[in-house]
Design an enzyme around this catalytic site. Sequence first.
Site, PDB file in Angstrom:
ATOM      1  N   ILE A 191       0.825  -1.218   0.000  1.00  0.00           N
ATOM      2  CA  ILE A 191       0.000   0.000   0.000  1.00  0.00           C
ATOM      3  C   ILE A 191       0.856   1.265   0.000  1.00  0.00           C
ATOM      4  O   ILE A 191       0.428   2.305  -0.500  1.00  0.00           O
ATOM      5  CB  ILE A 191      -0.987  -0.015   1.192  1.00  0.00           C
ATOM      6  N   TYR A 237      -3.676  -8.360  14.649  1.00  0.00           N
ATOM      7  CA  TYR A 237      -4.870  -8.276  15.483  1.00  0.00           C
ATOM      8  C   TYR A 237      -5.836  -9.442  15.307  1.00  0.00           C
ATOM      9  O   TYR A 237      -6.885  -9.500  15.966  1.00  0.00           O
ATOM     10  CB  TYR A 237      -5.583  -6.925  15.276  1.00  0.00           C
ATOM     11  N   ASP A 243       1.738  -0.692   9.494  1.00  0.00           N
ATOM     12  CA  ASP A 243       2.095   0.504  10.269  1.00  0.00           C
ATOM     13  C   ASP A 243       3.605   0.783  10.138  1.00  0.00           C
ATOM     14  O   ASP A 243       4.035   1.905   9.818  1.00  0.00           O
ATOM     15  CB  ASP A 243       1.707   0.240  11.735  1.00  0.00           C
ATOM     16  N   GLY A 258      -4.065  -8.837  10.417  1.00  0.00           N
ATOM     17  CA  GLY A 258      -2.698  -9.297  10.639  1.00  0.00           C
ATOM     18  C   GLY A 258      -2.502  -9.625  12.107  1.00  0.00           C
ATOM     19  O   GLY A 258      -3.106 -10.556  12.652  1.00  0.00           O
TER      20      GLY A 258
HETATM   21  P1  ADP Z   1      -3.449  -5.215  12.343  1.00  0.00           P
HETATM   22  O1  ADP Z   1      -2.655  -4.991  13.597  1.00  0.00           O
HETATM   23  O2  ADP Z   1      -4.575  -4.206  12.172  1.00  0.00           O
HETATM   24  O3  ADP Z   1      -3.878  -6.620  12.168  1.00  0.00           O
HETATM   25  P2  ADP Z   1      -1.240  -5.605  10.434  1.00  0.00           P
HETATM   26  O4  ADP Z   1      -0.370  -4.553   9.844  1.00  0.00           O
HETATM   27  O5  ADP Z   1      -0.629  -6.618  11.322  1.00  0.00           O
HETATM   28  O6  ADP Z   1      -2.429  -4.794  11.163  1.00  0.00           O
HETATM   29  O7  ADP Z   1      -1.998  -6.369   9.275  1.00  0.00           O
HETATM   30  C1  ADP Z   1      -3.056  -5.831   8.532  1.00  0.00           C
HETATM   31  C2  ADP Z   1      -2.954  -6.316   7.097  1.00  0.00           C
HETATM   32  O8  ADP Z   1      -1.990  -5.533   6.401  1.00  0.00           O
HETATM   33  C3  ADP Z   1      -2.491  -7.768   6.963  1.00  0.00           C
HETATM   34  O9  ADP Z   1      -3.294  -8.391   5.971  1.00  0.00           O
HETATM   35  C4  ADP Z   1      -1.054  -7.632   6.480  1.00  0.00           C
HETATM   36  O10 ADP Z   1      -0.649  -8.723   5.675  1.00  0.00           O
HETATM   37  C5  ADP Z   1      -1.165  -6.379   5.637  1.00  0.00           C
HETATM   38  N1  ADP Z   1       0.074  -5.664   5.314  1.00  0.00           N
HETATM   39  C6  ADP Z   1       1.278  -5.675   5.960  1.00  0.00           C
HETATM   40  N2  ADP Z   1       2.139  -4.860   5.327  1.00  0.00           N
HETATM   41  C7  ADP Z   1       1.474  -4.304   4.266  1.00  0.00           C
HETATM   42  C8  ADP Z   1       1.817  -3.399   3.219  1.00  0.00           C
HETATM   43  N3  ADP Z   1       3.039  -2.852   3.123  1.00  0.00           N
HETATM   44  N4  ADP Z   1       0.856  -3.076   2.300  1.00  0.00           N
HETATM   45  C9  ADP Z   1      -0.378  -3.598   2.382  1.00  0.00           C
HETATM   46  N5  ADP Z   1      -0.762  -4.456   3.332  1.00  0.00           N
HETATM   47  C10 ADP Z   1       0.155  -4.811   4.266  1.00  0.00           C
END
Ligand code: ADP
Length: 187
Positions: free
Chosen positions: A21, A137, A44, A135
């Site tokens: 993203i 959470y 994040d 992810g």
């Molecule tokens: P949360 O704590 O809300 O679960 P995470 O970042 O652990 O957030 O995961 C949320 C989603 O984002 C997961 O599906 C993960 O694979 C995805 N994700 C991680 N890095 C990226 C990125 N650079 N671009 C898009 N999605 C990502």
Amino acid sequence: MGDDPIKTFLDGRVTVYVGDITEHDVEAIVNAANSSLMGGGGVDGAIHRRGGPQILEECREIRRTRYPQGLPTGEAVITSGGRLPAHYVIHTVGPIYGRHDGREAELLANCYRNSLALAVERGLRTIAFPSISTGAYGYPRDEAARVASQAIKEFLARDASLREVRLVFFSPDDAEIFLKHQLFENA
Ligand code: ADP
């Protein structure tokens, strides 16, 4: 981001992508933050790494002036995008699955609604979401697909200003599960 979406819904107002993203050139990308707003892992971490220190600086200021106890789950705030292609980052805190006494779906829907509302309030017309809460959470991806798609669909039915809501999945597997369970065209 020159790649094409793997799927579109609602006459192209919703698009689905696989990828990172932080590479997306939209007006705002959404961060699946935690309530500290001080950065973390997953998406994040990627956003802060690529966007640079400006974003964290603005998050610090938001914490200090508006949310000294942390950003509540389901709420959203906006900062600039720092060095990202996106001009803004909308930070929202997803629910930790199993930690909210059955209010998880409502809280996850709030993340989408409040992020979209903030974008509209700022006059933005393109926004990209990661798959919030699925992810670290632990939100099951099939349930999250239903909640996210329903919330976005309801929002877009009442809004005429948003041109594109982009859903960016990190893996083809995540996107596939989403497409199987989304409610844009199945309900
Ligand atoms: P949360 O704590 O809300 O679960 P995470 O970042 O652990 O957030 O995961 C949320 C989603 O984002 C997961 O599906 C993960 O694979 C995805 N994700 C991680 N890095 C990226 C990125 N650079 N671009 C898009 N999605 C990502």
